[in-house]
Design a protein around this motif. Structure first.
Motif, short mmCIF file in Angstrom:
data_model
loop_
_atom_site.label_atom_id
_atom_site.label_comp_id
_atom_site.label_asym_id
_atom_site.label_seq_id
_atom_site.Cartn_x
_atom_site.Cartn_y
_atom_site.Cartn_z
N ASN A 37 0.85 -1.23 0.05
CA ASN A 37 -0.18 0.06 -0.08
C ASN A 37 0.93 1.32 -0.02
O ASN A 37 1.17 1.82 1.01
CB ASN A 37 -1.03 0.02 1.11
N LEU A 38 1.23 1.43 -1.16
CA LEU A 38 2.51 2.72 -1.35
C LEU A 38 1.90 3.92 -0.87
O LEU A 38 2.78 4.76 0.08
CB LEU A 38 2.83 3.05 -2.80
N GLU A 39 0.86 4.48 -0.87
CA GLU A 39 0.56 5.69 -0.55
C GLU A 39 0.33 5.66 1.12
O GLU A 39 0.93 6.69 1.74
CB GLU A 39 -1.04 5.92 -0.73
N GLU A 40 -0.07 4.60 1.66
CA GLU A 40 -0.27 4.56 3.20
C GLU A 40 1.44 4.54 4.09
O GLU A 40 1.78 5.25 4.73
CB GLU A 40 -0.83 3.43 3.70
N LEU A 41 2.09 3.68 3.03
CA LEU A 41 3.70 3.44 3.52
C LEU A 41 4.30 4.91 3.34
O LEU A 41 5.04 5.39 4.42
CB LEU A 41 4.19 2.47 2.61
N LYS A 42 4.13 5.72 2.46
CA LYS A 42 4.76 6.95 2.12
C LYS A 42 4.41 8.01 3.27
O LYS A 42 5.16 8.56 4.11
CB LYS A 42 4.12 7.50 0.74
N LYS A 71 13.87 -1.08 3.12
CA LYS A 71 13.00 -2.08 3.83
C LYS A 71 11.44 -1.85 3.62
O LYS A 71 10.58 -2.82 3.47
CB LYS A 71 13.37 -2.21 5.23
N GLU A 72 11.01 -0.67 4.04
CA GLU A 72 9.59 -0.09 3.89
C GLU A 72 8.93 -0.70 2.44
O GLU A 72 7.71 -0.65 2.33
CB GLU A 72 9.42 1.33 4.24
N LEU A 73 9.85 -0.58 1.43
CA LEU A 73 9.11 -0.93 0.18
C LEU A 73 9.53 -2.30 -0.21
O LEU A 73 9.15 -2.80 -1.49
CB LEU A 73 9.60 0.20 -0.91
N GLU A 263 7.05 1.62 -9.19
CA GLU A 263 6.64 2.08 -7.75
C GLU A 263 7.18 3.34 -7.26
O GLU A 263 6.53 4.27 -6.73
CB GLU A 263 7.16 0.78 -6.88
N PHE A 264 8.45 3.58 -7.93
CA PHE A 264 9.05 4.77 -7.57
C PHE A 264 8.29 6.05 -8.25
O PHE A 264 8.08 7.08 -8.05
CB PHE A 264 10.35 4.86 -8.19
N GLN A 265 7.69 5.74 -9.56
CA GLN A 265 7.04 6.77 -10.53
C GLN A 265 5.65 6.86 -9.60
O GLN A 265 5.23 8.13 -9.38
CB GLN A 265 6.54 6.32 -11.73
N GLN A 266 4.98 5.72 -9.02
CA GLN A 266 4.00 6.05 -8.22
C GLN A 266 4.07 6.85 -6.80
O GLN A 266 3.13 7.63 -6.38
CB GLN A 266 3.14 4.79 -7.79
N LEU A 267 5.01 6.56 -6.60
CA LEU A 267 5.55 7.21 -5.14
C LEU A 267 6.15 8.90 -5.35
O LEU A 267 6.22 9.70 -4.42
CB LEU A 267 6.52 6.69 -4.52
N GLY A 268 6.24 9.13 -6.73
CA GLY A 268 6.64 10.46 -7.07
C GLY A 268 8.20 10.63 -6.99
O GLY A 268 8.58 11.63 -7.02
#
Ligand code: F0G
Length: 428
Positions: A37-42, A71-73, A263-268
């Motif tokens: 859950n990338l948004e939540e992790l971010k 680790k978080e990703l 994933e890096f693109q989604q995280l900006g």
């Protein structure tokens, strides 16, 4: 999806499974992704480029290395004391004037994954998959391998105190790799068949004998291998290169690298995608052939190449790899064994060195420059996947046997100063 929780998800039908379920394919037959859950992790960890750059994470008092920095990703919920790690990653990004000139690529970077603990990129995936296996209470792990996976599995299974069982194709595994599997203590089974036969056996053993596979069909392997791309981006000061070029065999890296960028693109963290060029050996090129037919279908081949690491005719990660190429506007190229050997001689004599399949990368770059696909001023990152010492026999044969143009033969001399003087004079 629960806050921060990760899960397994089918790449075709989208069916979801618990993170802790021991499962490698969906009920529909397709491969599974680890989905975070990338948004939540971010939000919860305030993830940013800076967060990862400045990370001072330690495991057992030692710096965590290039995988667990992220680790978080990778495995966000794992407790630090559960991690089985040998400080993988943090590999060098070489520049070489000689190789740049030979390839006619000004901005060439070679990321050397052969500098990992057991000498190949496999360690990045293995630390994650073995850690996950340990948390699932798995007692025995297995793999089919052209050599490097078995070496890596053997070392990590030993560390994790699990039984390791590796299946390797008879007659086609480089001596350095077999030595490692034996030395680290895995039960090493030589199978009368090629890698694809071994892979099928491992799949059946998973279903029927509950043997836990550590091949790249295990989605946790790919989570670790994503960090090759992330680390490279960090080393480049977050400047996205024009191309990532790397060899394709079972297509685990192709799959992992696409997921990493997505994933890096989604995280900006990046704002554009680089392009992928996947290089296959001509005699083991089902992905190349599929690319040429617009990925209409994969036709398995009977594989044959001197680059034994990528001697694979029926790549297990095909569907994930196709997705990666779609995300990156990627291409696939094939190179002959002669081209691989020539590229290897250049990589080796530049003082860097890598095993044959890694040098398919460099042979591929040369071909893509020659046909105008890669341009002189583009930034190109080539991934060298395995260490030069994995396959010493091919080096000895190249230099001593076949009169290759770049051969550096042994010279026998009498034990005298005169003999030495004659040689020195010849060098001047
Ligand atoms: N390079 C090296 C040195 C390898 O060992 C492998 C795969 C590849 C490239 C291809 O990577 O499978 O992700 O496309 N080696 C596996 C093994 C199959 O068993 O060691 P891929």
């Amino acid at each position: 999806m629960k806050k921060n929780s990760s899960l397994l998800k089918c790449i075709s039908c989208g069916k979801e499974y618990r993170f802790s379920e021991i499962r490698f394919t969906c009920t529909c037959g397709s491969l599974l992704d680890v989905v975070h859950n990338l948004e939540e992790l971010k939000k919860s960890f305030s993830l940013s480029r800076k967060f990862f750059e400045e990370r001072q994470f330690k495991i057992n008092g030692q710096p965590a290395g290039g995988v667990w920095r992220f680790k978080e990703l990778v495995l966000p919920e794992i407790a630090e004391e559960k991690i089985i790690s040998k400080q993988e990653g943090n590999t060098r990004l070489y520049r070489s004037k000689k190789i740049s000139q030979w390839l006619s690529v000004e901005n060439l970077f070679l990321k050397h994954e052969g500098e990992n603990p057991t000498g190949s990129f496999k360690d990045r995936g293995m630390t994650v998959a073995v850690t996950q296996a340990k948390t699932l209470n798995v007692k025995a792990v297995t793999c089919a391998s052209t050599g490097n996976t078995s070496a890596s599995l053997a070392a990590y299974a030993s560390e994790a105190e699990m039984a390791g069982l590796v299946l390797i194709p008879k007659g086609n595994v480089a001596v350095g790799k077999i030595s490692q599997a034996l030395a680290y203590g895995a039960k090493t089974l030589v199978v009368n068949g090629d890698f694809d036969v071994c892979m099928e056996l491992v799949r059946n053993a998973q279903e029927k004998l509950n043997a836990y596979p550590l091949n790249s069909i295990n989605p946790f392997r790919l989570e670790g291998q994503k960090t090759i791309i992330w680390e490279t981006l960090m080393q480049l000061g977050w400047k996205v290169p024009d191309w990532f070029v790397f060899p394709g065999g079972n297509l685990g890296n192709t799959s992992a690298f696409g997921k990493a960028l997505r994933e890096f693109q989604q995280l900006g963290f990046i704002d554009r995608m680089p392009r992928f060029a996947v290089i296959q050996a001509r005699g083991a090129s089902p992905f190349y052939e599929a690319f040429k037919n617009g990925f209409e279908n994969l036709i398995p081949q009977k594989a044959e190449t001197i680059a034994t690491a990528i001697r694979i005719g029926n790549p297990a990660n095909y569907s994930k790899a196709v997705r990666s190429l779609q995300w990156t506007n990627g291409i696939v190229e094939s190179v002959s064994d002669e081209e691989i050997l020539e590229a290897k001689a250049h990589v080796d004599s530049a003082g860097i060195g890598a095993e044959p399949s890694s040098c398919a990368t460099v042979a591929g770059i040369r071909k893509l420059v020659e046909n105008g696909t890669l341009k002189y001023n583009e930034t190109v990152v080539g991934i060298l996947t395995g260490n030069i010492l994995k396959d010493p026999q091919i080096i000895v044969d190249y230099h001593l046997k076949n009169h290759h143009a770049l051969a550096n033969p042994l010279v026998e001399i009498e034990a005298s100063l005169d003999a030495l003087r004659n040689i020195l004079e010849l060098q001047e």
